[in-house]
Design an enzyme around this catalytic site. Structure first.
Site, PDB file in Angstrom:
ATOM      1  N   GLY A  82      41.819  31.916  44.486  1.00  9.72           N
ATOM      2  CA  GLY A  82      42.328  33.248  43.866  1.00  9.72           C
ATOM      3  C   GLY A  82      41.270  34.099  43.112  1.00  9.72           C
ATOM      4  O   GLY A  82      40.862  33.632  41.926  1.00  9.72           O
ATOM      5  N   GLY A  83      41.158  35.152  43.640  1.00  9.74           N
ATOM      6  CA  GLY A  83      39.937  35.971  43.212  1.00  9.74           C
ATOM      7  C   GLY A  83      40.749  37.383  42.338  1.00  9.74           C
ATOM      8  O   GLY A  83      40.577  38.417  42.372  1.00  9.74           O
ATOM      9  N   GLU A  99      39.024  33.876  47.741  1.00  6.81           N
ATOM     10  CA  GLU A  99      39.855  34.736  47.835  1.00  6.81           C
ATOM     11  C   GLU A  99      40.422  35.149  49.390  1.00  6.81           C
ATOM     12  O   GLU A  99      39.653  35.254  49.883  1.00  6.81           O
ATOM     13  CB  GLU A  99      39.253  36.128  46.973  1.00  6.81           C
ATOM     14  CG  GLU A  99      40.148  37.502  47.146  1.00  6.81           C
ATOM     15  CD  GLU A  99      41.596  37.208  46.971  1.00  6.81           C
ATOM     16  OE1 GLU A  99      42.032  36.742  45.682  1.00  6.81           O
ATOM     17  OE2 GLU A  99      42.353  37.747  47.508  1.00  6.81           O
ATOM     18  N   HIS A 103      27.105  60.792  19.544  1.00  8.72           N
ATOM     19  CA  HIS A 103      25.947  60.432  20.310  1.00  8.72           C
ATOM     20  C   HIS A 103      25.170  59.585  19.327  1.00  8.72           C
ATOM     21  O   HIS A 103      24.827  59.898  18.073  1.00  8.72           O
ATOM     22  CB  HIS A 103      24.835  61.460  20.621  1.00  8.72           C
ATOM     23  CG  HIS A 103      23.502  60.981  21.264  1.00  8.72           C
ATOM     24  ND1 HIS A 103      23.619  60.474  22.688  1.00  8.72           N
ATOM     25  CD2 HIS A 103      22.282  60.991  20.829  1.00  8.72           C
ATOM     26  CE1 HIS A 103      22.274  60.102  22.732  1.00  8.72           C
ATOM     27  NE2 HIS A 103      21.490  60.431  21.692  1.00  8.72           N
TER      28      HIS A 103
HETATM   29  P1  NAI Z   1      46.625  37.624  40.468  1.00 12.59           P
HETATM   30  O1  NAI Z   1      47.864  38.374  41.045  1.00 12.59           O
HETATM   31  O2  NAI Z   1      46.069  38.810  39.433  1.00 12.59           O
HETATM   32  O3  NAI Z   1      45.799  37.315  41.427  1.00 12.59           O
HETATM   33  C1  NAI Z   1      46.060  36.521  42.447  1.00 12.59           C
HETATM   34  C2  NAI Z   1      45.054  36.573  43.453  1.00 12.59           C
HETATM   35  O4  NAI Z   1      44.878  35.537  44.301  1.00 12.59           O
HETATM   36  C3  NAI Z   1      44.898  37.744  44.464  1.00 12.59           C
HETATM   37  O5  NAI Z   1      43.848  38.476  44.501  1.00 12.59           O
HETATM   38  C4  NAI Z   1      45.544  37.354  45.640  1.00 12.59           C
HETATM   39  O6  NAI Z   1      45.103  37.712  46.872  1.00 12.59           O
HETATM   40  C5  NAI Z   1      44.990  35.822  45.718  1.00 12.59           C
HETATM   41  N1  NAI Z   1      45.696  35.060  46.514  1.00 12.59           N
HETATM   42  C6  NAI Z   1      46.842  34.607  46.710  1.00 12.59           C
HETATM   43  N2  NAI Z   1      47.253  33.351  47.279  1.00 12.59           N
HETATM   44  C7  NAI Z   1      45.917  32.920  47.815  1.00 12.59           C
HETATM   45  C8  NAI Z   1      45.491  31.900  48.434  1.00 12.59           C
HETATM   46  N3  NAI Z   1      46.389  31.092  49.074  1.00 12.59           N
HETATM   47  N4  NAI Z   1      44.314  31.586  48.705  1.00 12.59           N
HETATM   48  C9  NAI Z   1      43.262  32.505  48.037  1.00 12.59           C
HETATM   49  N5  NAI Z   1      43.549  33.494  47.356  1.00 12.59           N
HETATM   50  C10 NAI Z   1      44.962  33.911  47.226  1.00 12.59           C
HETATM   51  O7  NAI Z   1      47.371  36.656  39.592  1.00 12.59           O
HETATM   52  P2  NAI Z   1      46.324  35.631  38.572  1.00 12.59           P
HETATM   53  O8  NAI Z   1      45.014  35.807  38.668  1.00 12.59           O
HETATM   54  O9  NAI Z   1      47.028  34.297  38.870  1.00 12.59           O
HETATM   55  O10 NAI Z   1      47.014  36.398  37.361  1.00 12.59           O
HETATM   56  C11 NAI Z   1      48.554  36.150  37.060  1.00 12.59           C
HETATM   57  C12 NAI Z   1      49.029  37.269  36.188  1.00 12.59           C
HETATM   58  O11 NAI Z   1      48.354  37.087  34.795  1.00 12.59           O
HETATM   59  C13 NAI Z   1      48.697  38.559  36.546  1.00 12.59           C
HETATM   60  O12 NAI Z   1      49.750  39.591  36.629  1.00 12.59           O
HETATM   61  C14 NAI Z   1      47.588  39.147  35.660  1.00 12.59           C
HETATM   62  O13 NAI Z   1      47.840  40.622  35.739  1.00 12.59           O
HETATM   63  C15 NAI Z   1      48.016  38.534  34.487  1.00 12.59           C
HETATM   64  N6  NAI Z   1      46.693  38.019  33.720  1.00 12.59           N
HETATM   65  C16 NAI Z   1      46.210  39.435  32.912  1.00 12.59           C
HETATM   66  C17 NAI Z   1      44.974  39.311  32.151  1.00 12.59           C
HETATM   67  C18 NAI Z   1      44.655  40.329  31.642  1.00 12.59           C
HETATM   68  O14 NAI Z   1      45.123  41.491  31.365  1.00 12.59           O
HETATM   69  N7  NAI Z   1      43.354  40.323  31.340  1.00 12.59           N
HETATM   70  C19 NAI Z   1      44.189  38.120  32.258  1.00 12.59           C
HETATM   71  C20 NAI Z   1      44.946  37.045  32.880  1.00 12.59           C
HETATM   72  C21 NAI Z   1      46.015  37.008  33.563  1.00 12.59           C
END
Ligand code: NAI
Length: 469
Positions: A178-179, A201, A440
């Site tokens: 998951g990227g 990803e 600046h």
């Molecule tokens: P995400 O929805 O951001 O990303 C999941 C990724 O996994 C997507 O790129 C998707 O295409 C990929 N993916 C899905 N199934 C897959 C598979 N079988 N094989 C390979 N890739 C696959 O979810 P994530 O990173 O787990 O984050 C979860 C939640 O937590 C999100 O809603 C995110 O916004 C939130 N979060 C926010 C942060 C921040 O604001 N800095 C930090 C960490 C999490």
């Protein structure tokens, strides 16, 4: 023991505990019920611990590269157990702060698992077992990591982000499935700590929700730093052995494998709505999410839901705002939640921060825009810090000039985005941003420069041949 309240809140994350604070400010007699640790995912297993680790990695990298600035440090090393211990200390301090904040606003905190019995009753089991009676209820039970139905996803060397954050030893090598946001933040963290990292990803580019130019810059930067990133990669199996795990994945019609000490699964999170008694009040979920209107009210009058369990935008600051809106409405107000000006920050190196609409999204929605851009490499403050990767893009309405969105990748991006949020709230035009004197030398100058670039007027930028009017 039965206790009577104006408002009962189920879940003490940034949605629930902020709702408790706001309700207390408005004079409601409020109870907050939390089964695990106050602060929820954000404080205990998300935002704060990851950023603490990332900050340590940044300090380490600064020390490693100190010679660039004429500073001799000798051999630089890190002690991951101490990095992890410091993270736990910060989290603990903030958690105690949450406890005090809720109590100082008159709230009662019950430690236990709450189950809704009817629209005015919650049964609590565990440490503070009993029955809570309340006129209104806010459900703020959050989300949990989603584990895909891939063979071996439950193997001994496969972790979710909760388990990875709990490690006290640095992994020898890591494969990240998951990227997305979680995947890339951990990739950046461990890359900076010299851990061999591989990202798998399934989509054609990492961070599918982010402006494609920005996502590409991050991918290339991480690849330059040494990470192996495979996009359009479909994971088919994970095999955990005694010391390592091997992920098999399909890439352009071929089956490949990658072996590492640990595997992180980060392919999204799912709302946590099961086993909280929703069936007792007739709330039906959609893919696990509790449907709410813009006043955060569910289909049951007097019962609200906020945060990740609503399946809207899973960000702590969205949950916080939703919690505020729900508390105000529970107190008889008419507050409404809006989602058009939500900053999205990704704490990789380089950092990413976005708000509003991107160039591609505007195009797909048929909105005519102008895009002003300024490269980080042309900013003096970034140059003197030797931190020059990235770009600042401002998207404005072609007809009115109103700022519609911004995408920044580069130093201080996550701090810079708030000012642009204020600009959007005030419906500021791109010309007004360009005419605002920015101090600046600061990285913020690239915002003024990007605004000026919209009219082909950027000052510290070699003129391009072909520039839109
Ligand atoms: P995400 O929805 O951001 O990303 C999941 C990724 O996994 C997507 O790129 C998707 O295409 C990929 N993916 C899905 N199934 C897959 C598979 N079988 N094989 C390979 N890739 C696959 O979810 P994530 O990173 O787990 O984050 C979860 C939640 O937590 C999100 O809603 C995110 O916004 C939130 N979060 C926010 C942060 C921040 O604001 N800095 C930090 C960490 C999490």
């Amino acid at each position: 023991m039965e206790q009577l309240f104006d408002l009962a809140i189920l879940g003490g994350g940034p949605g629930g505990y902020v709702a408790a604070i706001r309700a207390g400010q408005l004079g409601l007699k409020t109870v907050l019920i939390e089964a695990d640790l106050l602060g929820g995912t954000c404080l205990n297993r998300g935002c704060i611990p990851t950023k603490s680790l990332l900050h340590a990695a940044e300090v380490y990298q600064n020390a490693v590269h100190s010679e660039t600035f004429g500073i001799n440090t000798g051999e630089v090393s890190f002690d991951y157990a101490r990095i992890a211990a410091r993270k736990d200390k910060v989290v603990d301090q903030l958690r105690r702060g949450v406890n005090q904040l809720v109590k100082s606003n008159g709230g009662t905190i019950l430690h236990g698992y709450g189950t809704i019995i009817d629209a005015g009753t919650i049964s609590v089991s565990g440490k503070d077992a009993g029955t809570v009676k309340a006129n209104k209820i806010i459900i703020a039970t959050g989300s949990k990591p989603f584990i895909p139905p891939v063979p071996g996803a439950d193997g001994s060397r496969v972790l979710d982000s909760n388990k990875l954050l709990a490690l006290t030893e640095c992994p020898a090598s890591l494969t990240i499935i998951g990227g997305g946001v979680i995947g890339m933040e951990f990739a950046s963290l461990f890359q900076q700590l010299n851990v061999p990292v591989t990202v798998l990803e399934m989509m054609p580019e990492i961070l599918p929700e982010v402006d494609i130019e920005v996502a590409r810059i991050l991918r290339k930067s991480l690849q330059r730093q040494g990470a192996a990133i495979f996009t359009s990669a479909k994971v088919t199996a994970i095999e955990s052995g005694e010391h390592n795990a091997t992920c098999s994945f399909e890439l352009a019609g071929e089956t490949k494998t990658v072996t590492s000490e640990l595997v992180l699964i980060a392919i999204g999170r799912r709302p946590q709505s099961a086993d909280i008694g929703l069936e007792n009040i007739g709330i039906e979920t959609v893919k696990g999410a509790i449907p709410v209107n813009d006043q955060m009210e569910t289909t049951v009058p007097g019962v609200y839901a906020v945060g990740d369990v609503t399946g809207k935008i899973m960000l702590a600051h969205v949950a916080t705002e939703q919690g505020t809106v729900a508390a105000e409405n529970a107190a008889g107000g008419k507050a409404r939640m809006k989602y058009n000006i939500v900053p999205n920050c990704i704490y990789t190196y380089p950092e990413i921060a976005c708000i509003g609409i991107s160039e591609e999204k505007a195009k797909s929605q048929g909105i005519a825009t102008k895009v002003g851009r300024f490269p980080v490499a042309a900013n003096g403050k970034a140059m003197l810090a030797n931190d020059t990767e990235g770009v600042c893009k401002l998207v404005s309405d072609a007809a009115t000039g109103e700022l519609l969105g911004a995408q920044i990748i580069g130093p201080k991006a996550t701090e810079l985005i708030s000012g642009l949020g204020v600009s959007m709230t005030l419906e500021t035009t791109i010309a007004e941003i360009g005419a605002t004197i920015h101090p600046h030398p600061t990285v913020s100058e690239m915002i003024a420069e990007a605004a000026l670039d919209t009219a082909n007027r950027a000052l510290h930028y070699f003129r391009r041949q072909h520039k839109q009017e």
